[in-house]
Structures are given as C-alpha cells and as structure tokens.
Enzyme design. Structure first.
Site, PDB file in Angstrom:
ATOM      1  N   TYR A 156       0.849  -1.200   0.000  1.00 40.90           N
ATOM      2  CA  TYR A 156       0.000   0.000   0.000  1.00 40.90           C
ATOM      3  C   TYR A 156       0.891   1.259   0.000  1.00 40.90           C
ATOM      4  O   TYR A 156       0.634   2.194  -0.757  1.00 40.90           O
ATOM      5  CB  TYR A 156      -0.906  -0.031   1.227  1.00 40.90           C
ATOM      6  CG  TYR A 156      -1.862   1.131   1.366  1.00 40.90           C
ATOM      7  CD1 TYR A 156      -3.017   1.226   0.584  1.00 40.90           C
ATOM      8  CD2 TYR A 156      -1.631   2.142   2.309  1.00 40.90           C
ATOM      9  CE1 TYR A 156      -3.900   2.284   0.735  1.00 40.90           C
ATOM     10  CE2 TYR A 156      -2.513   3.202   2.465  1.00 40.90           C
ATOM     11  CZ  TYR A 156      -3.650   3.269   1.684  1.00 40.90           C
ATOM     12  OH  TYR A 156      -4.529   4.324   1.838  1.00 40.90           O
ATOM     13  N   LYS A 160       0.865   4.005  -3.003  1.00 45.05           N
ATOM     14  CA  LYS A 160       0.538   5.412  -2.745  1.00 45.05           C
ATOM     15  C   LYS A 160       1.739   6.317  -3.041  1.00 45.05           C
ATOM     16  O   LYS A 160       1.561   7.482  -3.406  1.00 45.05           O
ATOM     17  CB  LYS A 160       0.049   5.589  -1.308  1.00 45.05           C
ATOM     18  CG  LYS A 160      -1.313   4.944  -1.029  1.00 45.05           C
ATOM     19  CD  LYS A 160      -2.411   5.488  -1.931  1.00 45.05           C
ATOM     20  CE  LYS A 160      -3.815   5.111  -1.445  1.00 45.05           C
ATOM     21  NZ  LYS A 160      -4.875   5.529  -2.397  1.00 45.05           N
TER      22      LYS A 160
HETATM   23  P1  NAD Z   1     -13.742   3.523   1.507  1.00 46.46           P
HETATM   24  O1  NAD Z   1     -13.443   2.078   1.539  1.00 46.46           O
HETATM   25  O2  NAD Z   1     -14.922   4.052   2.237  1.00 46.46           O
HETATM   26  O3  NAD Z   1     -13.822   4.043   0.001  1.00 46.46           O
HETATM   27  C1  NAD Z   1     -13.134   3.448  -1.057  1.00 46.46           C
HETATM   28  C2  NAD Z   1     -14.076   3.351  -2.234  1.00 46.46           C
HETATM   29  O4  NAD Z   1     -13.357   2.872  -3.381  1.00 46.46           O
HETATM   30  C3  NAD Z   1     -15.230   2.377  -1.997  1.00 46.46           C
HETATM   31  O5  NAD Z   1     -16.446   3.018  -2.333  1.00 46.46           O
HETATM   32  C4  NAD Z   1     -14.925   1.213  -2.928  1.00 46.46           C
HETATM   33  O6  NAD Z   1     -16.086   0.561  -3.423  1.00 46.46           O
HETATM   34  C5  NAD Z   1     -14.184   1.938  -4.040  1.00 46.46           C
HETATM   35  N1  NAD Z   1     -13.359   1.028  -4.860  1.00 46.46           N
HETATM   36  C6  NAD Z   1     -12.577   0.007  -4.442  1.00 46.46           C
HETATM   37  N2  NAD Z   1     -12.002  -0.607  -5.501  1.00 46.46           N
HETATM   38  C7  NAD Z   1     -12.435   0.045  -6.613  1.00 46.46           C
HETATM   39  C8  NAD Z   1     -12.209  -0.131  -8.005  1.00 46.46           C
HETATM   40  N3  NAD Z   1     -11.422  -1.107  -8.469  1.00 46.46           N
HETATM   41  N4  NAD Z   1     -12.814   0.724  -8.871  1.00 46.46           N
HETATM   42  C9  NAD Z   1     -13.626   1.708  -8.402  1.00 46.46           C
HETATM   43  N5  NAD Z   1     -13.885   1.913  -7.098  1.00 46.46           N
HETATM   44  C10 NAD Z   1     -13.301   1.085  -6.218  1.00 46.46           C
HETATM   45  O7  NAD Z   1     -12.413   4.208   2.079  1.00 46.46           O
HETATM   46  P2  NAD Z   1     -11.900   5.719   2.173  1.00 46.46           P
HETATM   47  O8  NAD Z   1     -11.159   5.800   3.448  1.00 46.46           O
HETATM   48  O9  NAD Z   1     -12.962   6.702   1.879  1.00 46.46           O
HETATM   49  O10 NAD Z   1     -10.811   5.701   1.005  1.00 46.46           O
HETATM   50  C11 NAD Z   1     -10.771   6.599  -0.075  1.00 46.46           C
HETATM   51  C12 NAD Z   1      -9.325   6.771  -0.509  1.00 46.46           C
HETATM   52  O11 NAD Z   1      -8.596   7.415   0.532  1.00 46.46           O
HETATM   53  C13 NAD Z   1      -8.572   5.463  -0.789  1.00 46.46           C
HETATM   54  O12 NAD Z   1      -7.752   5.640  -1.930  1.00 46.46           O
HETATM   55  C14 NAD Z   1      -7.711   5.296   0.450  1.00 46.46           C
HETATM   56  O13 NAD Z   1      -6.565   4.520   0.185  1.00 46.46           O
HETATM   57  C15 NAD Z   1      -7.381   6.732   0.752  1.00 46.46           C
HETATM   58  N6  NAD Z   1      -6.913   7.030   2.098  1.00 46.46           N
HETATM   59  C16 NAD Z   1      -7.697   6.754   3.182  1.00 46.46           C
HETATM   60  C17 NAD Z   1      -7.232   7.074   4.451  1.00 46.46           C
HETATM   61  C18 NAD Z   1      -8.054   6.787   5.677  1.00 46.46           C
HETATM   62  O14 NAD Z   1      -7.504   6.840   6.788  1.00 46.46           O
HETATM   63  N7  NAD Z   1      -9.335   6.506   5.556  1.00 46.46           N
HETATM   64  C19 NAD Z   1      -5.977   7.676   4.617  1.00 46.46           C
HETATM   65  C20 NAD Z   1      -5.212   7.948   3.494  1.00 46.46           C
HETATM   66  C21 NAD Z   1      -5.685   7.628   2.244  1.00 46.46           C
END
Ligand code: NAD
Length: 249
Positions: A156, A160
């Site tokens: 991951y 990223k």
């Molecule tokens: P989340 O799981 O609620 O949202 C992720 C979304 O991506 C989901 O709706 C899922 O269905 C969709 N998804 C997964 N695989 C997919 C694909 N192949 N094609 C299209 N859509 C797809 O989680 P989140 O925390 O809202 O994450 C959003 C982004 O933020 C991600 O990229 C995650 O890595 C990043 N992020 C999250 C955090 C955190 O702490 N929550 C921190 C840093 C980065």
C-alpha cells in the site's frame, strides 16, 4: 461561496456512504459542481449520486479495467458535455508484513491504488486537453511518506508513493495544456476502510503522534480536494497537500 459553479467533476470510489469520495462529492455539489460518481457497483453509485440531487449521476466503473474507464468517461462527456475535475479517490488497503506479501496481494493493491489512477487519468486527459483546462487530484496517503503506518502494508505504501510520482509526471507533461495535477496525503481518517480495525488503546497511541490530537474526518480531506479542484489553486500543480493533523511535523 460557489467555488465550482458550472464545473463537472468525476470522482472515483465515491459511493461508500461514509467514505472520503462521497464527502468530496457532497462538498463539490454544494459548491455548484455537477458530479459523476464512479464505483464498482452501479446501484450504489446511482444511489450516492441521487442523494446529492438530480443534477448528479452514478456509474459503475472498475478503475482497474482500462476499457471500462474509457467507456465510462465517454459516456460522461456525452451526458455532461465536459469534464473539469477528476478526483482519483478509489483505493483499497490491506495490512501485511513484507515477507507475507504474495503476487496476488501485490497486484491487487497496486492495481486499484496506482494502475487505476493511470487508466482513469488516461481516459480523462484528452477531454481536458481539448478544453485546454482541467484539474486532477489524486489520493495518496501519509503511508507513502512514512513507509507505512497504521493500516496499510508495504504494498500500500509503495502504491501510494507511486501515485505521487505518477501525478507529478502528469503535472509536468500536461501543464502546457492548462491541466493541473496534484495529490492529497491524508493521515488517519475515520471511514469504513479502517472502521472497527483500531482498538481504543491503539487509537490513544496514535493520537500521541498527532499534534491536533484527533483523527481526521472525511470533510477535512474533502476541503483539500475542493481547494485543488477550484480556481483558488490556479497556480498550483505537482503539489502534495498533507491532511494529517501534523503527524509528520
Ligand atoms: P472507503 O473504503 O470508504 O472508500 C473506497 C471506495 O473505493 C469504496 O467506495 C470502494 O467501493 C471503491 N473502490 C474500491 N475498488 C475500486 C475499483 N477497483 N474501482 C472503483 N472503485 C473502487 O475508504 P476511504 O477511506 O474513503 O478511502 C478513499 C481513498 O482514501 C482510498 O484511496 C484510500 O486509500 C485513501 N486514504 C484513506 C485514508 C483513511 O484513513 N481513511 C488515509 C489515506 C488515504
């Protein structure tokens, strides 16, 4: 206060009810944008779009599928006439120890988090080029900067970090076309990606490393995307905005 009046925004992975993508879509809609919500499941994407109002639409689009990205973006251009903003938000995570990462796990994490950014950007860039303007914002993570962190494994972190390099390369190549490309690197944000995975003890330990002394909320990240999507950031490209409560100070 309508920072995105008249603009059309595409946001990937934006159907998750408590996710960063939908929060961003909601904030964009409040600022006058028409939003296309992309996610794996058509019904979820449509329901999420409907929750924002009638001007918005949901599409099934797996960002790891190049043909699906092309076809979905073609449809959006037909239905909305233009695309001003792309937020590459879709992502998945998986805790892992380095020695335990196998080929399938590596491919899955790299495919969604990194290859997906390439495919969706490749689909949108020709349209933005035609319009001679556009803003692409990509979701990276503090995991890229710290070499891991809280929930994501080394794959991951690598994915990223790859997003940072890819976004900067796109910023360099497409600046001449009036297209800006930037990244957001959130710390720990409360969403379904980590819900129930952090014990109270772990949480207290994490907070000692966060000067603002709280976990992030989805709107903390949405605000950074709003800034990058809007003309307020018109001279900013290739930048990385940390949204982490001071975790890296
Ligand atoms: P989340 O799981 O609620 O949202 C992720 C979304 O991506 C989901 O709706 C899922 O269905 C969709 N998804 C997964 N695989 C997919 C694909 N192949 N094609 C299209 N859509 C797809 O989680 P989140 O925390 O809202 O994450 C959003 C982004 O933020 C991600 O990229 C995650 O890595 C990043 N992020 C999250 C955090 C955190 O702490 N929550 C921190 C840093 C980065």
């Amino acid at each position: 206060t309508h920072l995105l009046d008249g603009k059309v925004a595409v946001i990937s992975g934006a159907a998750s009810p408590r996710g960063i993508g939908l929060a961003t879509a909601r904030m964009f809609a409040r600022h006058g944008a028409r939003v296309a919500i992309l996610d794996l499941n058509e019904a979820d994407a449509s329901a999420a779009a409907a929750s924002l109002g009638a001007a918005h639409r949901g599409y099934a689009c797996d960002v790891t599928d190049r043909d699906a990205c092309q076809a979905t973006i073609e449809r959006i251009v037909r239905e909305f006439d233009r695309i001003d903003v792309l937020v590459n938000n879709a992502g998945i995570t998986q805790p892992a120890k380095l020695l335990d990462i196998d080929a399938a796990g590596w491919d899955r994490i790299l495919d969604v988090n990194l290859r997906g950014v390439l495919y969706l950007s490749q689909a949108v860039l020709p349209q933005m080029k035609k319009q001679r303007s556009g803003s692409i914002a990509c979701m990276s993570s503090v995991s890229a900067q710290r070499g891991g962190g809280i929930l994501g494994g080394p794959h991951y972190s690598a994915a990223k970090a790859g997003v940072l390099g890819l976004a900067k390369a796109m910023a360099r190549e497409f600046g001449i076309d009036g297209i800006r490309v930037n990244c957001v690197t959130p710390g720990l944000i409360q969403t379904d990606i980590n819900a129930g995975k952090i014990s109270d003890e772990k949480r207290a330990e994490i907070l000692t490393g966060i000067p603002l002394n709280r976990l992030g909320g989805v709107d903390d990240v949405a605000g950074a995307f709003l800034f990058l999507a809007s003309d307020l950031s018109s001279y900013i490209t290739g930048a990385v905005i940390d949204v982490n409560g001071g975790m890296l100070i």
